[in-house]
Design a protein around this motif. Sequence first.
Motif, PDB file in Angstrom:
ATOM      1  N   GLN A 172       4.136   0.487   2.292  1.00 55.31           N
ATOM      2  CA  GLN A 172       3.581  -0.476   3.428  1.00 55.31           C
ATOM      3  C   GLN A 172       3.329  -1.797   2.902  1.00 55.31           C
ATOM      4  O   GLN A 172       2.833  -2.055   2.071  1.00 55.31           O
ATOM      5  N   LEU A 197       3.234  -5.511  10.335  1.00 58.58           N
ATOM      6  CA  LEU A 197       3.247  -4.829   9.064  1.00 58.58           C
ATOM      7  C   LEU A 197       4.665  -3.844   9.209  1.00 58.58           C
ATOM      8  O   LEU A 197       4.762  -3.337  10.336  1.00 58.58           O
ATOM      9  N   ARG A 215      -5.906 -15.768   4.988  1.00 63.80           N
ATOM     10  CA  ARG A 215      -4.969 -16.946   3.847  1.00 63.80           C
ATOM     11  C   ARG A 215      -4.751 -18.120   4.620  1.00 63.80           C
ATOM     12  O   ARG A 215      -4.158 -18.208   5.662  1.00 63.80           O
ATOM     13  N   TYR A 265      -7.180  -9.781   6.566  1.00 60.18           N
ATOM     14  CA  TYR A 265      -7.011 -10.369   5.561  1.00 60.18           C
ATOM     15  C   TYR A 265      -6.711 -11.817   5.749  1.00 60.18           C
ATOM     16  O   TYR A 265      -6.010 -12.046   6.838  1.00 60.18           O
ATOM     17  N   TRP A 283       4.161   0.357  12.942  1.00 60.34           N
ATOM     18  CA  TRP A 283       2.848  -0.403  13.585  1.00 60.34           C
ATOM     19  C   TRP A 283       3.305  -1.043  14.764  1.00 60.34           C
ATOM     20  O   TRP A 283       4.211  -1.831  14.844  1.00 60.34           O
ATOM     21  N   HIS A 285      -5.217 -11.610   9.502  1.00 59.91           N
ATOM     22  CA  HIS A 285      -4.092 -10.603  10.285  1.00 59.91           C
ATOM     23  C   HIS A 285      -4.491  -9.378   9.364  1.00 59.91           C
ATOM     24  O   HIS A 285      -5.457  -9.310   8.364  1.00 59.91           O
ATOM     25  N   PRO A 286      -4.252  -8.349   9.803  1.00 57.45           N
ATOM     26  CA  PRO A 286      -4.519  -6.859   9.249  1.00 57.45           C
ATOM     27  C   PRO A 286      -4.052  -6.742   7.753  1.00 57.45           C
ATOM     28  O   PRO A 286      -3.098  -7.340   7.364  1.00 57.45           O
ATOM     29  N   ASP A 287      -5.162  -6.376   7.016  1.00 59.47           N
ATOM     30  CA  ASP A 287      -4.821  -5.933   5.795  1.00 59.47           C
ATOM     31  C   ASP A 287      -4.567  -4.568   6.061  1.00 59.47           C
ATOM     32  O   ASP A 287      -5.150  -3.483   6.540  1.00 59.47           O
ATOM     33  N   GLY A 288      -2.969  -4.110   5.471  1.00 58.69           N
ATOM     34  CA  GLY A 288      -2.930  -2.667   5.869  1.00 58.69           C
ATOM     35  C   GLY A 288      -3.523  -1.624   5.137  1.00 58.69           C
ATOM     36  O   GLY A 288      -2.994  -0.366   5.307  1.00 58.69           O
ATOM     37  N   SER A 289      -4.601  -1.666   4.631  1.00 58.61           N
ATOM     38  CA  SER A 289      -5.409  -0.521   3.765  1.00 58.61           C
ATOM     39  C   SER A 289      -5.889   0.230   4.850  1.00 58.61           C
ATOM     40  O   SER A 289      -7.186  -0.111   4.925  1.00 58.61           O
ATOM     41  N   PHE A 290      -5.466   0.847   5.550  1.00 59.81           N
ATOM     42  CA  PHE A 290      -6.103   2.012   6.618  1.00 59.81           C
ATOM     43  C   PHE A 290      -6.707   2.960   6.072  1.00 59.81           C
ATOM     44  O   PHE A 290      -6.026   4.010   5.469  1.00 59.81           O
ATOM     45  N   TRP A 350      -5.274 -18.386   8.184  1.00 60.89           N
ATOM     46  CA  TRP A 350      -4.613 -17.333   9.316  1.00 60.89           C
ATOM     47  C   TRP A 350      -5.204 -16.011   8.863  1.00 60.89           C
ATOM     48  O   TRP A 350      -5.197 -15.691   7.596  1.00 60.89           O
ATOM     49  N   LEU A 358      -4.514   6.887   2.856  1.00 63.92           N
ATOM     50  CA  LEU A 358      -4.320   5.622   1.880  1.00 63.92           C
ATOM     51  C   LEU A 358      -4.507   6.341   0.396  1.00 63.92           C
ATOM     52  O   LEU A 358      -5.751   6.886   0.284  1.00 63.92           O
ATOM     53  N   PHE A 363       0.900   5.247   1.104  1.00 64.98           N
ATOM     54  CA  PHE A 363       0.132   6.365   1.992  1.00 64.98           C
ATOM     55  C   PHE A 363       0.901   7.654   1.596  1.00 64.98           C
ATOM     56  O   PHE A 363       2.032   7.893   1.511  1.00 64.98           O
ATOM     57  N   TYR A 401       1.677  -5.825   3.657  1.00 61.82           N
ATOM     58  CA  TYR A 401       1.023  -6.572   4.503  1.00 61.82           C
ATOM     59  C   TYR A 401       1.156  -7.880   4.289  1.00 61.82           C
ATOM     60  O   TYR A 401       0.208  -8.641   4.620  1.00 61.82           O
ATOM     61  N   ASN A 449       0.904  -1.371   0.052  1.00 64.04           N
ATOM     62  CA  ASN A 449       0.080   0.000   0.009  1.00 64.04           C
ATOM     63  C   ASN A 449       0.918   1.155  -0.245  1.00 64.04           C
ATOM     64  O   ASN A 449       2.044   1.209   0.450  1.00 64.04           O
TER      65      ASN A 449
END
Lengths: 107, 127
Positions: free
Chosen positions: A89, A96, B104, B102, B47, B109-114, B107, A46, A36, A91, A34
């Motif tokens: 970033q 992260l 997979r 996200y 993070w 975990h966060p998808d970093g698309s904040f 498992w 984003l 930012f 993920y 991603n």
Amino acid sequence: DIQMTQSPSSLSASVGDRVTITCQASQDISNFLNWFQQKSGKAPNLLIHDASNLQTGVPSRFSGSGSGTHFTLTISSLKPEDIATYYCQQYDNLPLTFGGGTKVEIK
Amino acid sequence: QVHLVQAGAEVKKPGASVKVSCKASGYPFSSYLFNWVRQARGQGLEWMGWINPNSGDTGYAQKFRDRVTITRDTSINTAYMELSSLTSEDTAVYYCARGPEYCRGGWCHPDGSFDVWGQGTMVIVSS
């Protein structure tokens, strides 16, 4: 941890210029990347998700490309309001991690 | 409108703890993960961890695992990040940010698309 390396760390360009920022991952992250934008004193915003998908509401002069370990963010025609620091970033894996940032200034 | 509103600045002494709040509005509280990201003055983004507000499941960056606790109160749509054993190196702006999950291979975990961020809480650690 996956290391994200951005270059350059800063750049100065003229209004209307095409600007390219690169981001290199320390291992293959597919397209789990991603971008930012952070303006001075503000929270990040984003721009691009999944390497190349423009976030809703983001101007079309922003674009992203790449996969694996090498990614780019391009501003097709720089505007004064694009003055900011840009971060990539990943993920693909925890934690992260963000790149160190690229500060964009107007020449 | 979707908002994440954080509490105001905090000043703490070394060795103390700080608890930062993040109140969500404008969307179903449990539908996104909460993440915490910090930024020291003039530095990049780091993070720290996440919480699933639906299940209460959490995950932390190894760097903070011994000192950070992320919780939520679903009755008031608020997430919290508590950091203990503060040192001057913890002086930073702390952001909450929502993002999707996200999954997979079982498992998640966060998808970093904040896509929504709080305004940030400045935490100053000083004697």
